[in-house]
Motif scaffolding. Structure first.
Motif, mmCIF file in Angstrom:
data_model
loop_
_atom_site.group_PDB
_atom_site.id
_atom_site.type_symbol
_atom_site.label_atom_id
_atom_site.label_comp_id
_atom_site.label_asym_id
_atom_site.label_seq_id
_atom_site.Cartn_x
_atom_site.Cartn_y
_atom_site.Cartn_z
ATOM 1 N N ILE A 135 6.032 27.187 -2.365
ATOM 2 C CA ILE A 135 7.317 26.767 -2.929
ATOM 3 C C ILE A 135 7.308 26.947 -4.450
ATOM 4 O O ILE A 135 8.293 27.409 -5.050
ATOM 5 N N GLY A 158 11.796 28.528 4.649
ATOM 6 C CA GLY A 158 12.611 27.421 5.121
ATOM 7 C C GLY A 158 11.857 26.553 6.112
ATOM 8 O O GLY A 158 11.952 25.316 6.071
ATOM 9 N N GLY A 159 11.090 27.190 6.992
ATOM 10 C CA GLY A 159 10.303 26.436 7.962
ATOM 11 C C GLY A 159 9.235 25.586 7.308
ATOM 12 O O GLY A 159 9.003 24.436 7.710
ATOM 13 N N TYR A 180 9.306 24.536 4.113
ATOM 14 C CA TYR A 180 9.946 23.548 3.241
ATOM 15 C C TYR A 180 10.502 22.375 4.046
ATOM 16 O O TYR A 180 10.452 21.216 3.600
ATOM 17 N N THR A 181 11.042 22.668 5.239
ATOM 18 C CA THR A 181 11.641 21.609 6.049
ATOM 19 C C THR A 181 10.630 20.928 6.959
ATOM 20 O O THR A 181 10.955 19.935 7.613
ATOM 21 N N GLY A 182 9.415 21.474 7.025
ATOM 22 C CA GLY A 182 8.388 20.867 7.856
ATOM 23 C C GLY A 182 8.436 21.293 9.320
ATOM 24 O O GLY A 182 7.781 20.678 10.163
ATOM 25 N N TRP A 183 9.209 22.345 9.636
ATOM 26 C CA TRP A 183 9.255 22.826 11.022
ATOM 27 C C TRP A 183 7.884 23.317 11.487
ATOM 28 O O TRP A 183 7.512 23.151 12.627
#
Length: 428
Positions: free
Chosen positions: A178, A236-237, A239-242
């Protein structure tokens, strides 16, 4: 002889072997083995030599490395770089220097999947360099923009350099990725501005390309969609914790494989991609094994602690300490591969940075930008030699002349990140 003095002797011998062109991985392992045996005993050193490689290769944390390499190789085998450059050229090609801007943009986007600077430089040079030469671009600008653009592969996540730094210093891989987004995009913008300045000052080094309609520009965007989609999915995965960064590497490799198959990649190309990935991964893991053995030696020699105590005794300001470290990085970057340099130097200098009170994530970004400089500066400049292999008819001297404006751009970016740390850590 004190343990710190033994450490200095072994490090000096290692640097001498590297200067004599011995393999960096082997010299780190040899220095670590001899130094550990000298300080402790050779029986424990033999035990480390026996168990260290297995422990390193079976470490789950290192599994993203081959996956990120595989992503870039799949993209290259599927000729995604060709469509990427054509799409970028449709948007910028009609401007004076527009193909140079297209090359920078293509390198930046390709590096978002590749993770490797040399892979980015090699892939984009094969596609973009012949087109720029055909359109009247000076060899200095054409090779300079591709060599510099390739360095974005070491910063824009997913980046193998950022991954290794995080593992060496026990930082979050997700945070490192990030943190690399804004500095990577800043590098992309500043390289584009450098091209614009160069063609304004020296109009004869680039010619305007063929004008394109709005429809052609919009159609050209389809070449950017696969890369942008995979990049946003991975980042995105994370960063969002997916999914974790390790899981993200497998997801990204799978997504890139699917895109490559849809685009017509055959089984023979798949086998070639696996083979290239294995070769590049083996080279990196060999260096990691050497660095691990060298790390055991650094621990028992206590040279890092002695270095911290010595710097404390000099009463230098934190930024003077940082300046000294960055100068060392720049000098070593001129003669060493970037991955090898990170593995060799970070374990030694990281305690200094901690003692000076700097944020470790921020320093990782600063360190990787400094390493980038080594990829395009003489006398080695790995990216320059990669492009030389693609364009043997262009002299090394012309290539180094072409990269100098981009070296200045990188120095300015480095100064901005040091002056305004939020550029690196503001998204965390």
């Amino acid at each position: 002889m004190s343990t710190s003095m033994i450490g200095m002797v072994c490090i000096a011998a290692m640097l001498l072997l590297i200067a004599l062109r011995a393999p960096v991985a082997l010299t780190m392992a040899l220095a670590g083995f001899v130094g550990f045996g000298w300080i402790v005993a050779f029986d424990p050193a033999v035990s480390i030599l026996a168990s260290g490689p297995f422990e390193t290769l079976s470490n789950y944390s290192f599994s993203p490395i081959p996956m990120f390499i595989l992503m870039g190789v799949f993209a290259s085998k599927a000729r995604m770089s060709q469509e990427l450059f054509e799409g970028s050229r449709a948007m910028f090609g009609s401007w004076r220097g527009g193909m140079g801007l297209a090359a920078v943009m293509s390198c930046g986007i390709f590096s978002a999947i590749s993770g490797s600077s040399m892979a980015t430089a090699a892939s984009m040079s094969r596609v973009a360099l012949p087109e720029m030469e055909k359109n009247g671009y000076a060899p200095t600008l054409a090779t300079g923009v591709l060599a510099a653009g390739g360095t974005l592969g070491i910063m824009i996540p997913p980046s193998i350099a950022l991954l290794l730094y995080a593992l060496i210093t026990e930082q979050s891989v997700g945070d490192m990725f990030i943190a690399g987004i804004v500095p990577g995009l800043l590098g992309l913008v500043m390289y584009g501005l450098t091209v614009a300045v160069m063609v304004t000052l020296y109009p004869n080094i680039a010619q305007p390309g063929k004008a394109t309609t709005l429809k052609e520009k919009l159609l050209g965007l389809k070449g950017l969609v696969p890369f942008t989609g995979v990049f946003l999915f991975i980042i995105g995965g994370i960063y969002t914790g997916w999914f974790t960064p390790t899981e993200a590497s497998a997801v990204g490799a799978g997504a890139t494989l699917l895109i490559a198959v849809i685009r017509g990649m055959r089984f023979e190309q798949f086998k070639e991609a696996i083979g290239e990935t294995l070769v590049m991964s083996a080279m990196i893991f060999f260096m990691i094994i050497g660095a691990e053995i060298f790390g055991y030696f650094l621990s028992v020699s206590r040279i890092s602690f002695s270095l911290v105590e010595y710097v404390d005794s000099l009463q230098l300001s934190p930024y003077m300490v940082l300046l000294c470290v960055l100068i060392i990085f720049m000098l070593l970057g001129c003669v060493m591969d970037s991955i090898a340099m990170l593995l060799l130097t970070v374990p030694v200098v990281y305690p200094l940075i901690e003692a000076a009170g700097f944020d470790p994530i921020w320093f990782g970004i600063v360190a990787v930008i400094t390493v980038e400089l080594g990829l395009i500066t003489p006398p080695v400049g790995m990216n320059v030699f990669v492009i030389k292999s693609v364009a043997p008819h262009i002299s090394i001297g012309e290539m180094y002349k072409g990269v100098m404006p981009f070296v200045i751009s990188d120095l300015l970016r480095l100064a901005l990140i040091v002056t305004f740390p939020f550029l690196a850590i503001g998204l965390l």
